[in-house]
Structure formats: structure tokens, C-alpha cells
Enzyme design. Structure first.
Site, PDB file in Angstrom:
ATOM      1  CG  ASP A  10      42.093  52.027  19.099  1.00 39.76           C
ATOM      2  OD1 ASP A  10      42.987  52.065  19.963  1.00 39.76           O
ATOM      3  OD2 ASP A  10      40.956  52.511  19.278  1.00 39.76           O
ATOM      4  CG  ASP A  12      40.440  51.341  25.165  1.00 42.23           C
ATOM      5  OD1 ASP A  12      39.948  50.403  25.799  1.00 42.23           O
ATOM      6  OD2 ASP A  12      41.564  51.808  25.400  1.00 42.23           O
ATOM      7  NE  ARG A  50      46.126  54.997  33.141  1.00 41.59           N
ATOM      8  CZ  ARG A  50      46.744  53.922  33.631  1.00 41.59           C
ATOM      9  NH1 ARG A  50      47.387  53.995  34.785  1.00 41.59           N
ATOM     10  NH2 ARG A  50      46.721  52.769  32.976  1.00 41.59           N
ATOM     11  CB  SER A 117      44.955  50.886  26.774  1.00 46.05           C
ATOM     12  OG  SER A 117      44.632  50.419  28.064  1.00 46.05           O
ATOM     13  CG  ASP A 171      37.798  54.863  18.678  1.00 43.93           C
ATOM     14  OD1 ASP A 171      38.997  54.528  18.787  1.00 43.93           O
ATOM     15  OD2 ASP A 171      37.142  55.350  19.627  1.00 43.93           O
TER      16      ASP A 171
END
Ligand code: BG6
Ligand code: MG
Length: 213
Positions: A10, A12, A50, A117, A171
Site C-alpha cells: 500500500d 499512503d 475518494r 489512490s 496500514d
């Protein structure tokens, strides 16, 4: 763990701390819209797209926005976030992360990105990692974001690796769910690790070097 050939990271909150800039963007939007919000609430946004985050924010605030309003607000947040990303440079890549990636490469693993993302390539460019990874699967090549497994399945496909030979590093709890739905094991740092979620709960990124031969 001898069967692992490819590691799917991942972005971010794992490779870099852009989870903080995401938080600042959503906090600014929530303040503008008069919606109570904090870092704990922001943990629900980890790993999800998003527009899915915008839906959660709407629900948190007990609001009912039109699709056009939600698109406009999400665009406003993204512009705020991209301004923060513009301040990033290769010095924002931690020594620990870079040294660990280099050592994993030396050990022969394929190193890939699996991020929800749409800004992933821009972030990698800011960090000086645009040509580093063997494959990138991100928000621009998926229909469904985590906890759906699509982004990790595509990363494995791009690296031509059978799914069960991939290890995911995450995370986000939604990211661990996505890894499991893909038939992959998950090693965790950050929020997911603090909650004891994952097959290998790590106290730091470099712990990967203890998990993997
Ligand atoms: C994920 C983040 O990596 O990307 C989420 O964990 C974020 O918090 C998602 O919502 C989508 O990001 P972007 O950059 O396309 O708005
Ligand atoms: Mg993350």
C-alpha cells in the site's frame, strides 16, 4: 514464507506518511461543511476511494448532498491535498523504508504498489520513486476500492505472480480485508497494526526483513 515471490505495498501510510495529508484535507473539508471530524474518524477513510470517503463523511454529518455537490466537495478536498503533496520531495522518503525496499530487492522479491489512490504516481514522483517499482496498481486501474480485492489482484497480474505467492503490506483494516479476499497474507503497520489486525503485525516497516527470508 519461502513461497512469497512478490510484495504488494500500500502507499499512503506504508511507503510514505501521506495518510496525514489526506487527514488534513478531509479535516479542512469537514470544517467547511460543519461536520464534526477528527483523526479517529479519519481511520475509516484508510484504503477506501475518494468518493467512498465522501459518502462516509456525508453519513457522519447526517447530511444529504446531491451527486454534483459530493463531486464538487471531493474535488475541493483533492485540490487541498494536492497542494500539500506539492510540498513533498525525496527527503520525505524515510531511510528505513528505502533501505528495507533495497534489501528486499537484493533478496530477489518483485516489489509492487497496490493503492486505491488516483494520486499514487504523482506521490511516487514527488518521492523520487517513479521508476522504482516492478508494477503499479492504483486508483486509476480499478473499479472497486478496498476492501474489494481488485487492486491487489491487478498488482499480482501486472507482476505475473500467482495470488497466493504475494504478500500485502498495509496500514488499513480495509486493506487487510482486501488482501484476504484476494487469498493473500497481510503484514501490517500503523493503524491496522495498532488494532492487532493482520497476519503479521509489525512494530516497524523494517520488520519485513525478519518475516521474509
Ligand atoms: C488510499 C487512502 O490510499 O487512497 C485513502 O488510504 C484515500 O484514504 C484513497 O481516500 C484515495 O486517494 P485519492 O488520492 O485518489 O483521493
Ligand atoms: Mg494506506
Amino acid at each position: 514464507m519461502e513461497h512469497i515471490k512478490t510484495i504488494i505495498f500500500d502507499l499512503d501510510g506504508v511507503i510514505c506518511t501521506t495518510d496525514e495529508q489526506h487527514y488534513q484535507g478531509w479535516q479542512a473539508l469537514a470544517d467547511r461543511l460543519g461536520i464534526p471530524f477528527d483523526r479517529t474518524a479519519n481511520n475509516r477513510f484508510r484504503g477506501v476511494s475518494r468518493m467512498a470517503c465522501m459518502d462516509i463523511l456525508e453519513e457522519m454529518g447526517g447530511k444529504c448532498y446531491s451527486e454534483q455537490e459530493k463531486t464538487d466537495y471531493a474535488t475541493w478536498k483533492n485540490e487541498y491535498y494536492r497542494n500539500l503533496l506539492g510540498q513533498m520531495s525525496p527527503s520525505d522518503l524515510s531511510r528505513e523504508v528505502k533501505d528495507t525496499l533495497d534489501e528486499l530487492r537484493r533478496r530477489g522479491y518483485l516489489l509492487t504498489i497496490g493503492s486505491s489512490s488516483k494520486n499514487a504516481k504523482f506521490i511516487l514522483q514527488r518521492l523520487g520513486l517513479e521508476d522504482y517499482f516492478d508494477a503499479i496498481s492504483d486508483g486509476t486501474n480499478i473499479v472497486n476500492s478496498k476492501p474489494d480485492p481488485e487492486v491487489f489482484l491487478k498488482a499480482a497480474d501486472f507482476a505475473s505472480t500467482p495470488y497466493e505467492q504475494c504478500l500485502v503490506v498495509e496500514d488499513a483494516i480495509s486493506g487487510v480485508e482486501a488482501a484476504h479476499a484476494a487469498g493473500m497474507l497481510a503484514a501490517t503497520v500503523g493503524d491496522a497494526a495498532e488494532k492487532g489486525c493482520g497476519d503479521f503485525v509489525m512494530d516497524s516497516f523494517s520488520s519485513l526483513l525478519k518475516i521474509l527470508p
